[in-house]
Every structure is written in C-alpha cells, then in structure tokens.
Design a protein around this motif. Structure first.
Motif, PDB file in Angstrom:
ATOM      1  N   TYR B   7       0.838  -1.203   0.000  1.00  0.00           N
ATOM      2  CA  TYR B   7       0.000   0.000   0.000  1.00  0.00           C
ATOM      3  C   TYR B   7       0.865   1.242   0.000  1.00  0.00           C
ATOM      4  O   TYR B   7       1.650   1.465   0.918  1.00  0.00           O
ATOM      5  CB  TYR B   7      -0.930  -0.005   1.208  1.00  0.00           C
ATOM      6  N   LYS B   8       0.686   2.061  -1.016  1.00  0.00           N
ATOM      7  CA  LYS B   8       1.508   3.265  -1.166  1.00  0.00           C
ATOM      8  C   LYS B   8       1.041   4.337  -0.191  1.00  0.00           C
ATOM      9  O   LYS B   8      -0.048   4.250   0.371  1.00  0.00           O
ATOM     10  CB  LYS B   8       1.404   3.758  -2.605  1.00  0.00           C
ATOM     11  N   ILE B   9       1.852   5.360  -0.067  1.00  0.00           N
ATOM     12  CA  ILE B   9       1.600   6.339   1.002  1.00  0.00           C
ATOM     13  C   ILE B   9       0.253   7.048   0.820  1.00  0.00           C
ATOM     14  O   ILE B   9      -0.530   7.165   1.759  1.00  0.00           O
ATOM     15  CB  ILE B   9       2.758   7.344   1.141  1.00  0.00           C
ATOM     16  N   PHE B  10      -0.051   7.464  -0.403  1.00  0.00           N
ATOM     17  CA  PHE B  10      -1.329   8.163  -0.565  1.00  0.00           C
ATOM     18  C   PHE B  10      -2.493   7.219  -0.284  1.00  0.00           C
ATOM     19  O   PHE B  10      -3.482   7.589   0.344  1.00  0.00           O
ATOM     20  CB  PHE B  10      -1.477   8.746  -1.972  1.00  0.00           C
ATOM     21  N   GLU B  11      -2.287   5.999  -0.755  1.00  0.00           N
ATOM     22  CA  GLU B  11      -3.332   5.003  -0.579  1.00  0.00           C
ATOM     23  C   GLU B  11      -3.655   4.818   0.912  1.00  0.00           C
ATOM     24  O   GLU B  11      -4.815   4.739   1.328  1.00  0.00           O
ATOM     25  CB  GLU B  11      -2.827   3.692  -1.153  1.00  0.00           C
ATOM     26  N   PHE B  55     -14.533  15.074   3.224  1.00  0.00           N
ATOM     27  CA  PHE B  55     -14.662  13.807   2.518  1.00  0.00           C
ATOM     28  C   PHE B  55     -14.727  14.038   1.007  1.00  0.00           C
ATOM     29  O   PHE B  55     -14.112  13.334   0.217  1.00  0.00           O
ATOM     30  CB  PHE B  55     -15.909  13.057   3.009  1.00  0.00           C
ATOM     31  N   LEU B  56     -15.458  15.055   0.639  1.00  0.00           N
ATOM     32  CA  LEU B  56     -15.600  15.366  -0.772  1.00  0.00           C
ATOM     33  C   LEU B  56     -14.240  15.711  -1.383  1.00  0.00           C
ATOM     34  O   LEU B  56     -13.898  15.248  -2.471  1.00  0.00           O
ATOM     35  CB  LEU B  56     -16.581  16.519  -0.955  1.00  0.00           C
ATOM     36  N   CYS B  57     -13.448  16.541  -0.664  1.00  0.00           N
ATOM     37  CA  CYS B  57     -12.086  16.877  -1.129  1.00  0.00           C
ATOM     38  C   CYS B  57     -11.294  15.594  -1.305  1.00  0.00           C
ATOM     39  O   CYS B  57     -10.636  15.376  -2.320  1.00  0.00           O
ATOM     40  CB  CYS B  57     -11.360  17.756  -0.120  1.00  0.00           C
ATOM     41  N   LEU B  58     -11.373  14.738  -0.291  1.00  0.00           N
ATOM     42  CA  LEU B  58     -10.614  13.489  -0.308  1.00  0.00           C
ATOM     43  C   LEU B  58     -11.014  12.639  -1.512  1.00  0.00           C
ATOM     44  O   LEU B  58     -10.161  12.052  -2.178  1.00  0.00           O
ATOM     45  CB  LEU B  58     -10.861  12.725   0.994  1.00  0.00           C
ATOM     46  N   ILE B  59     -12.298  12.622  -1.789  1.00  0.00           N
ATOM     47  CA  ILE B  59     -12.786  11.822  -2.913  1.00  0.00           C
ATOM     48  C   ILE B  59     -12.196  12.344  -4.224  1.00  0.00           C
ATOM     49  O   ILE B  59     -11.740  11.579  -5.075  1.00  0.00           O
ATOM     50  CB  ILE B  59     -14.335  11.829  -2.965  1.00  0.00           C
ATOM     51  N   VAL B  60     -12.156  13.677  -4.343  1.00  0.00           N
ATOM     52  CA  VAL B  60     -11.599  14.269  -5.559  1.00  0.00           C
ATOM     53  C   VAL B  60     -10.140  13.842  -5.721  1.00  0.00           C
ATOM     54  O   VAL B  60      -9.719  13.391  -6.790  1.00  0.00           O
ATOM     55  CB  VAL B  60     -11.724  15.804  -5.523  1.00  0.00           C
ATOM     56  N   PHE B  61      -9.360  13.950  -4.642  1.00  0.00           N
ATOM     57  CA  PHE B  61      -7.959  13.540  -4.707  1.00  0.00           C
ATOM     58  C   PHE B  61      -7.843  12.051  -5.016  1.00  0.00           C
ATOM     59  O   PHE B  61      -6.981  11.633  -5.783  1.00  0.00           O
ATOM     60  CB  PHE B  61      -7.249  13.851  -3.386  1.00  0.00           C
ATOM     61  N   ALA B  62      -8.714  11.260  -4.386  1.00  0.00           N
ATOM     62  CA  ALA B  62      -8.630   9.810  -4.562  1.00  0.00           C
ATOM     63  C   ALA B  62      -8.947   9.424  -6.005  1.00  0.00           C
ATOM     64  O   ALA B  62      -8.278   8.572  -6.582  1.00  0.00           O
ATOM     65  CB  ALA B  62      -9.582   9.116  -3.602  1.00  0.00           C
ATOM     66  N   ILE B  63      -9.936  10.091  -6.578  1.00  0.00           N
ATOM     67  CA  ILE B  63     -10.272   9.790  -7.975  1.00  0.00           C
ATOM     68  C   ILE B  63      -9.068  10.104  -8.864  1.00  0.00           C
ATOM     69  O   ILE B  63      -8.661   9.309  -9.710  1.00  0.00           O
ATOM     70  CB  ILE B  63     -11.519  10.597  -8.423  1.00  0.00           C
ATOM     71  N   PHE B  64      -8.483  11.261  -8.613  1.00  0.00           N
ATOM     72  CA  PHE B  64      -7.303  11.671  -9.375  1.00  0.00           C
ATOM     73  C   PHE B  64      -6.199  10.621  -9.246  1.00  0.00           C
ATOM     74  O   PHE B  64      -5.602  10.190 -10.226  1.00  0.00           O
ATOM     75  CB  PHE B  64      -6.823  13.025  -8.851  1.00  0.00           C
ATOM     76  N   TRP B  65      -5.973  10.209  -8.023  1.00  0.00           N
ATOM     77  CA  TRP B  65      -4.916   9.221  -7.763  1.00  0.00           C
ATOM     78  C   TRP B  65      -5.203   7.909  -8.477  1.00  0.00           C
ATOM     79  O   TRP B  65      -4.332   7.333  -9.119  1.00  0.00           O
ATOM     80  CB  TRP B  65      -4.819   8.997  -6.250  1.00  0.00           C
ATOM     81  N   HIS B  66      -6.440   7.461  -8.401  1.00  0.00           N
ATOM     82  CA  HIS B  66      -6.784   6.192  -9.016  1.00  0.00           C
ATOM     83  C   HIS B  66      -6.536   6.212 -10.514  1.00  0.00           C
ATOM     84  O   HIS B  66      -6.094   5.231 -11.087  1.00  0.00           O
ATOM     85  CB  HIS B  66      -8.256   5.849  -8.749  1.00  0.00           C
ATOM     86  N   THR B  68      -4.545   8.483 -12.299  1.00  0.00           N
ATOM     87  CA  THR B  68      -3.171   8.760 -12.715  1.00  0.00           C
ATOM     88  C   THR B  68      -2.258   7.573 -12.461  1.00  0.00           C
ATOM     89  O   THR B  68      -1.287   7.382 -13.167  1.00  0.00           O
ATOM     90  CB  THR B  68      -2.602   9.996 -12.005  1.00  0.00           C
ATOM     91  N   THR B  69      -2.557   6.779 -11.448  1.00  0.00           N
ATOM     92  CA  THR B  69      -1.675   5.653 -11.147  1.00  0.00           C
ATOM     93  C   THR B  69      -2.166   4.366 -11.783  1.00  0.00           C
ATOM     94  O   THR B  69      -1.485   3.360 -11.710  1.00  0.00           O
ATOM     95  CB  THR B  69      -1.601   5.411  -9.633  1.00  0.00           C
ATOM     96  N   GLY B  70      -3.326   4.405 -12.380  1.00  0.00           N
ATOM     97  CA  GLY B  70      -3.876   3.189 -12.963  1.00  0.00           C
ATOM     98  C   GLY B  70      -4.427   2.227 -11.926  1.00  0.00           C
ATOM     99  O   GLY B  70      -4.813   1.113 -12.253  1.00  0.00           O
TER     100      GLY B  70
END
Lengths: 534, 389
Positions: B7-11, B55-66, B68-70
């Motif tokens: 599990y990576k750090i952002f994850e 939570f909404l902010c987090l979701i936005v970042f998480a979507i981006f992460w998902h 961009t990292t595949g």
C-alpha cells in the motif's frame, strides 16, 4: 511520482486548513448583530420629556360637559385626525376582506364570531367598552360623527382614564376629563393593554402572549418590553400611518397585508449559524423564540359554554376559582380551564386565514373558527401569499359553544342586558330565548333547536419573545418522540421521522454483519484449536 | 517470513482518512437520525457538514490518484476465483486451506473485495454524496429547484449509512483473516504486508509476467524495452523485499516466468544461470557453462560492448538496461534477447553482475517474416500498377 503524491498531500491538507479558516472568518464577521432600525430611537438615546405641554393649552382648561367636548377640543387643533381614525379598524370594527379560497366578506369585530364571548351583536353596550368611540349601543351608532371618537383611550398618559363597564364606550364618571386631556401623548403599553390585555373578560384571557405583566416585566418574560432592557412600547413595532396600526391578528384578519414582523427590525439572517438562518425559509422566528406563552399569568385554554346556567341555592349566578385564582366556573359563561407557561401548538401558516362565519354550515368538528392556511407543500405559489408557509407557534383556544342543530350553523345568542327579562342569557339564563333574540337582532334564521359544538380558535403567537438562551434548541423538534412538532407530520423532519421498513432493513443488515462476523470468528478459533490439538 | 510493500503512502493516507471520516459521519449522522444522543444535535449537524466537505475533497484527490496511477484497474470486477474466494470464506478458512487468491501488487484485491469495493465506489458513496448534497441544499420545498419532500433523500441517505456500517463491520472483521489476525491492519498502516514464501513467489511471478508483457508490447512499438523491464523488475524486487535477484524465491519465480537469469562473478565467469538461460543458449545443463567466461556468449564485435557494460556495473554499481542483443549459442547459432544487468552486493561491495534475458528471437523472426511478406505483396501490387499504366 512520490514527489507528486507528496505535493497532493500538502495541497489536500492545505485545503482542509483553509476550509477551517474561512469558517472562523465567517463567525467573526457574523458576530455583529445588524438591526434595520428605522424611526426607532434606542432606549439610551430617548428623551422622555414631551415636546409639547398640553396642560398649558387653554382649549383643554375649559370645563368639559362630556367626553364629546374633549374630542372637539382635540380636533380643534388636530384637524383631520378624526377622519383618519374613522377609517381604521379600531373605529369601524368592520373590514371587507377576501377569505382564503373564498369571496370577499365583511369581517371585523362587528361581524365575526369567536369562541370566547361569541360575538358583539346585541351585546354592544358591554363589548364596546373597548371601542375607540362613545355611545355604540346598538345598530344606530353614528360611525360618521367625528365627535364620537374617543381620543383619550389611546392617548391618555395619566393612567387615570377608564371606560365605564356596560357604558357603550363612555368614560367612567370618576374620570377627570380636564386632567386627562392635559396629559395626552403617545400611546403607552397601558393604553393598548387595557383592551388587548384584558379582552375576553380578564387579563391575558385571549391572546396568552398579551398580559398585564408586560407593563413591568423582565427579560425572561419578554426581551423587547423588559423594563431593564429596551423597554419597548407596543407602538414601537406596531407603527402607524395615519392612525392605521401595522400588525394584526388572525382572530379577525384573513389577508396577508400590513403585518408587523420581526424582520422589520431584524434581518432575515440574524444567526451566526447558516443552518439556523436557513430554518427561516420554513420556520417563523416566533416558533423558536417563543418557547412558551402565558409566562407570568394564566391564559384561558378551554371555555365550555354548555355547562353555563348552574345557579346557587338562592337562584343567583355564582363563580368558582381554581387554585391560581382564575375562574373555572361562572354561571353566565360556563366552565374554563386556564393554564400558564403553556407550550404552543404548531401549524403551517402562510399569512392567510379563513373564518367560520355565522352563515357558514358547520362541516368540521371541532369547528375551526379561523382556519390558518398553509401546509408543507405550500411553497408560496398562492395568489396572495408569495412566501412559503412557515411553522408557527399557535395558542389554540378550545371551546364548546351554542349552535343551531337543525340549520347546522353557529348561533350568536344575546348575552348582555341591563335588566332581567330582556332575553339576555347573562340575566335570564335561557339559551333558547337568548338565541331567538340574538339571531333576530342579526336578521338570521334560528330553527329553535340548539346544541353545543366543539370549536377551536387559533391565535398565532408573536409576543413574549424569550431571551436567546431560552429559545428552542434542535432537540425540541428534531427528536424521535414527543417533540414539539410531533403533531405536524405532513413532512419529513430529520431526527423525528424515519422509514420504518428501510431502517429495519438497515438494522437487520448491521446485525447480520455483526452476528456473521462473530459466528465466523468463533468457528475459526474453534477449528484452529481442533487442528492444533491433533 | 518476508514483508512486501503493497500500500503506497497516498493510498494509506486516503484509506485511514476515509475511515476516520466515515466513522465521524456515521456517529454524527446517526445522532442526527436520533439513534442516540452523544455530542448534541447541533454539534452533530456541524460536524457532519464539515466532515462531508472534507470527505468530498478526499474523494476528488482519490479519484485523481486512481486514474493517474492506474490503480482503478484494481477494481475491475472479475468472476474468476469469485466462487473459490467465497467458498474459502465459508469453508476452507476453517480447515486451514490456503487462500485461493494471492495478494499481489498488480492484483491487490481478491475477487470478492473487488466486487464489494467497486460497489462502494460507484454505488454507495456516490449515492451518499448526491443525496447528501440534496439534503444540504434542496431540503426545503421552496421556489426554484426543489424537492417535493426531503423524505426520499433522507431515507436513501440513511439506508446508505446502514450499508456502510454493515460494510465496516464485515470489513474490520475480515482484516483478521490475513496471514496473522493483525497483519492486514498493520499492512494498511505501514504499507508492508507480511507474506509467506509461497505468496511472495506467486507475487514475483506475477510481477515478472507483467513486466514481460510490457516489454513485449514495447518491443512491438520499437521503444527501448530494457528501461521498462528493468524498472518493473526493480520495483518487483524492491516490493518483494528481495535484496538480490539470486534469492531462491525469486529464482523460482523467474524460472516459471520464462525469463533467463544469469549471475557473473567479478572474474567474468558464470556463477549461476537458470534453466531458461542455458536452454536459450542451447546448453544441455547449467554445469556446462558455470565457471566459464562470458565472452563465450558473444561474437567478437558484440563482446566489447558487453564487457564495457559489465565493467561499468562492477565499478559503479549502476543498473543497465540493454535493448536487444545478439547471443551466440553453444552450437554457434544466433539468437536475440533483451538484457538487464544489476550489481550483486556482498557487504556493500559489488561482487558480481546478475540480470535477466528475455528471448526475442521468435518475435524477431516472425516480424521479419511479416516484413518480407509485406514487401512481396507491395512489389506485386507495384508490378500490377505499372503493367496497367
């Protein structure tokens, strides 16, 4: 890649902290209370000394033969004022209003029925003690004569003026008209209170939030009128334009016009909390800020006319009091129930009301004397009310009063007379005779058969605003059982309502998950032990 | 027992922040629902709103992460092993049967997890967000955009909360079904998960398979495959917590992967090769080549290049990715492969070079055949064209 992730982390954390910061800023800027005061002088800036000393005026020093002469003296300087006064409801007790969903009808105290003393027709002589005129005894009263106007009842500042009981509005013989005429000024709480506190035959009987206690109260009773506070007078809110008072009550009114509202002074977003401000869309200020009424003295909650007429052994009318000293039985009026510190009932209200006219058929029991219009789904699309219905605190006065059991209409019996034998119920204690006389006076039919029907009358509350610490809090309404809005259930209220099926399903899921985990865990431990012991 | 970085750090940050937020939302939300009195209604509402926004902010970042990292691919549902996984949880787990699916970097979740997490991501959470927004902004029937009643919104939002709560209970319980009861939670905190040798082997195989696939794909597009392959290998070994490729577990994995492995000592003699390697070089056994110098593997021109690279690795410890090279087999025939070279350390000193080769001969020959065919066809067409003219 790691750097990139790190920068997102930083950005994310920053966004959280900046969110928190803006929150703080909002609170700070909101903490200044903004009042929209116009033509209002704060207590601290008021100069109590009147600008004019009426006692020096020769017109007021001559001896007055009767009250009409006082009026003439007033009008000799204040020309045209009588014409103004004579257009107001305080004078006419009659107004043409369009009823909610119905045609225009003649309303006003002269025409309307209530579930206290029913109506004034035939009993004017006693009722018009609260009329701003002299001599309204019967239908022949001259509403066009300026000299019939009683200036003093509103403008006496000596607190010595009073009208005679059963005197058709004339002053009591004890009144020194010269002294009173020389002591006139702006209406004080006393002037308004003499009728508006004492209406219905006693202090605070009718409104529940208009009590003689307001003359000298502290903040816990009323924040606006508290003596040690702003000590506001009635006319500070009920401002006038050519003697027409702003503000009215739906005991008599039905249209949404010329109301005196909180937002005349306060903004429509006075709270620091956005969510509280949002409540204003559908909740009247009064709902939270008038948590109870009749705080100082009791108010009449129930009036049962059907028990009236019980006389003592000598055949005299009698009265019985409750523990607080309030009447709970009068031979002339029946049984009463008083209550104090009463929790209001809550209704949707859009500013429009209907009335049970004396000619209307009774179609609901209890009969609704003045139905307040409104519902959750009333979003202000009605023609005469552009605002959505709001939740209002209401004093509901429940009664049982006489009606014509054949015609199925309410009856206005003749109540007052000076002497026995004039068919007045209060003298002769005969409902039939009183009904015949009363209905004949109004030129309305009476079948001869009467009964008593339950009635309800609705008094939206506006006064006795509590200090903010005593206003309602969330849980007073947002609670599962027994909340203030428990009866107002035409809408979904968070914290009060739930969908039993889906809630049950949800709980079942959670319980299943827990039990499943527990069972699974126990089985795992059990099998592990078994396999290790082998 | 080895640890593997999963599990990576952002994850991890995302997971735990999300967990905390859901917990706060749950507590405040159920207080708003009058399920209990804990922090006070007004506080609960305020807390619920603030945490919803975070939570909404987090979701936005998480979507981006998902994206961009595949990592989003981890959530593609599959029915493969779904039944096996289910059967494991209701049966095998009690009798100590092995997990039917292994935790791998390229395949972190078992089929059940994939399905459930995807459900959360595309169904429950969006429904909660949307109904939450409606709850916040369109709750009063007033003019303009409005809801006829808050009831539908509130009921859906509440039911979603129940689903999340049930999920959370099952989720927390299932963390105890890992290698050790606490290992899954520990892994989510540190990123490193304890794994059995068996699991690590599987994982390395999968990593290498993935790398090879990538390399092959790259080969077709004529891009330097070595770079990609090496990066993938490095990552695989790093993630697997394997310091040397010579690690037995790794070697087994390589054996199964179809990649050739070699290890050359400081003196230039082969110390070890795997079966694939000597087969590619057409030897009969690895003993035939061990102890011999690597010059055998190249023709004269190519030897210098190889020597230069090996010396570089030995001196500098640098990792070298080489593109396609030509090898000389035992019988003197030629083949082609891609090549990576990494240093072998012993007490911080480079004592050798090891690496992989991936055969590309077949690929190359096939491509050449294709090319020849194409040229012939083109010629034919040209002839026809000219004859017509």
């Amino acid at each position: 890649m790691k750097k990139l992730q790190l920068s997102f982390l930083v950005a994310f954390l920053f966004s959280i902290t900046s969110f928190a910061q803006t929150d703080v800023e909002n609170v700070e800027s909101d903490s200044i209370t903004i009042l929209k005061l116009r033509n209002y002088i704060m207590q601290a800036d008021r100069d109590a000394k009147p600008s004019v000393d009426h006692s020096t005026f020769p017109q007021l020093q001559k001896e007055f033969k009767d009250a009409h002469e006082v009026t003439a003296a007033c009008l000799s300087c204040h020309t045209g004022r009588a014409a103004e006064v004579m257009k107001t409801n305080h004078w006419t007790w009659d107004r043409t209003e369009k009823l909610d969903g119905r045609e225009e009808v003649a309303l006003g105290k002269k025409n309307i029925l209530n579930n206290f003393c029913i109506g004034i027709g035939g009993s004017e002589k006693t009722c018009t003690r609260c009329h701003i005129g002299y001599g309204w005894e019967n239908k022949s009263f001259d509403f066009s004569n300026p000299l019939n106007v009683d200036c003093l009842i509103c403008h006496d500042n000596s607190d010595t003026y009073k009208k005679k009981k059963g005197g058709a509005g004339y002053p009591d013989e004890s009144v020194d008209l010269n002294f009173v005429a020389q002591s006139v000024g702006k209406p004080s709480k006393v002037n308004c209170g003499v009728c508006h506190f004492w209406g219905g035959g006693g202090n605070n009987v009718k409104h529940g939030d208009l009590d003689k206690a307001l003359l000298n109260c502290d903040r816990s009773v009323d924040v606006h009128m508290a003596v040690e506070g702003e000590n506001m007078s009635c006319v500070d809110c009920h401002t006038t334009d050519k003697h027409v008072m702003a503000g009215k009550l739906y005991a008599l009114s039905s249209e949404n016009k010329n109301r005196a509202t909180c937002t005349h002074c306060h903004t429509d977003a006075p709270h620091k909390d956005e969510i509280l401000n949002e409540h204003f869309i559908r909740v009247a200020c009064q709902t939270c800020h008038i948590p109870t009424y009749a705080k100082a003295n009791g108010t009449k909650m129930i009036w049962d006319w059907s028990t009236a007429g019980r006389l003592d052994e000598d055949g005299h009318p009698m009265h019985e009091n409750d523990a607080d000293g309030n009447h709970n039985y009068l031979s002339i009026k029946g049984t009463f129930v008083y209550d104090n510190d009463v929790i209001p009932e809550y209704y949707w209200f859009n500013g429009l009301a209907d009335h049970q006219l004396i000619t209307d058929q009774i179609d609901t029991i209890p009969v609704q004397m003045n139905t307040l219009a409104g519902s959750y789904l009333d979003k202000g699309e009605r023609q005469r009310s552009d605002k959505p219905s709001k939740i209002w605190p209401v004093k509901v006065h429940r009664g049982k009063q006489i009606y014509d059991s054949i015609h199925n209409t309410l009856i206005q019996a003749k109540l007052h007379a000076e002497v026995k034998g004039d068919s007045a119920y209060w003298k002769d204690f005969d409902w039939h005779k009183a009904s015949v006389a009363g209905m004949k006076y109004l030129n309305l039919p009476y079948s001869g058969k009467y009964g008593f029907v339950e009635t309800e009358m609705y008094w939206p509350l506006n006064h006795m605003v509590a200090p903010k610490e005593k206003s309602l809090s969330c849980k007073d309404c947002h609670t599962r059982d027994g909340g203030r809005l428990a009866q107002l259930n035409d809408f979904y209220l968070p914290g009060r309502d739930k969908n039993t099926l889906l809630d049950g399903l949800g709980i079942a899921l959670v319980v299943l998950a827990s039990l499943g985990a527990l069972l699974h865990g126990v089985l795992r431990i059990f099998y592990r032990k078994k396999s290790t012991s082998k | 027992m080895k640890k593997v970085y999963i599990y990576k750090i952002f994850e991890r940050f995302w997971h735990w922040t999300q967990a905390l937020l859901i917990l706060i939302l749950m507590i405040s939300g159920f207080e708003i629902h009058s399920s209990f009195d804990l922090i006070g209604y007004q506080k609960a509402v305020e807390l619920h709103n603030v945490s919803a926004w975070i939570f909404l902010c987090l979701i936005v970042f998480a979507i981006f992460w998902h994206f961009t990292t595949g990592e989003w691919k981890q959530y593609i549902p599959t029915t493969k092993y779904l039944k096996a996984q289910f059967n494991y949880y209701i049966g095998g787990i009690f009798t100590g049967a092995p997990h039917p699916t292994k935790k791998l970097v390229y395949d972190k979740f078992n089929p059940l997890q994939r399905l459930i997490y995807l459900g959360l991501k595309i169904l429950v959470i969006p429904v909660q967000v949307i109904s939450g927004f409606l709850y916040l902004y369109f709750h009063y029937p007033a003019e303009g955009m409005e809801l006829q009643s808050l009831e539908y919104v509130a009921v859906i939002h509440t039911f979603g909360a129940f689903l999340l709560l049930a999920f959370m209970i099952a989720h927390v319980y299932l963390t105890t079904t890992g290698h050790k009861p606490g290992s899954a939670i520990k892994a989510m905190i540190t990123g490193w998960e304890e794994m059995s040798d068996e699991e690590i082997k599987e994982r390395v195989i999968s990593d290498i398979e993935a790398s090879i696939k990538k390399s092959r794909a790259q080969l077709q597009s004529n891009v330097e495959i070595g770079d990609l392959f090496e990066a993938a290998m490095n990552k695989a070994s790093l993630n697997a917590g394997v310091s040397s490729i010579a690690d037995t577990r790794f070697k087994d994995a390589i054996e199964n992967s179809g990649a050739g492995y070699f290890c050359i000592g400081k003196d230039g003699n082969y110390i070890d090769v795997n079966d694939t390697w000597f087969k590619l070089y057409k030897y009969d056994a690895k003993e035939e080549i061990i102890g011999k110098h690597y010059r055998l593997s190249r023709n004269k021109e190519d030897f210098e290049e190889l020597q230069g690279n090996i010396d570089k690795v030995l001196k500098t410890g640098q990792i070298i990715n080489h593109g396609e090279v030509k090898r000389i087999c035992k019988d003197g025939s030629e083949g082609y492969h891609t090549l990576t070279m990494s240093p072998v350390y012993e007490e911080a000193e480079v004592v050798g070079v090891e690496g992989f080769i991936i055969d590309t001969t077949g690929q190359l020959l096939a491509e050449r055949e294709m090319l020849k065919k194409q040229i012939r066809i083109n010629d034919e067409l040209d002839k026809k064209k000219t004859s017509k003219d």
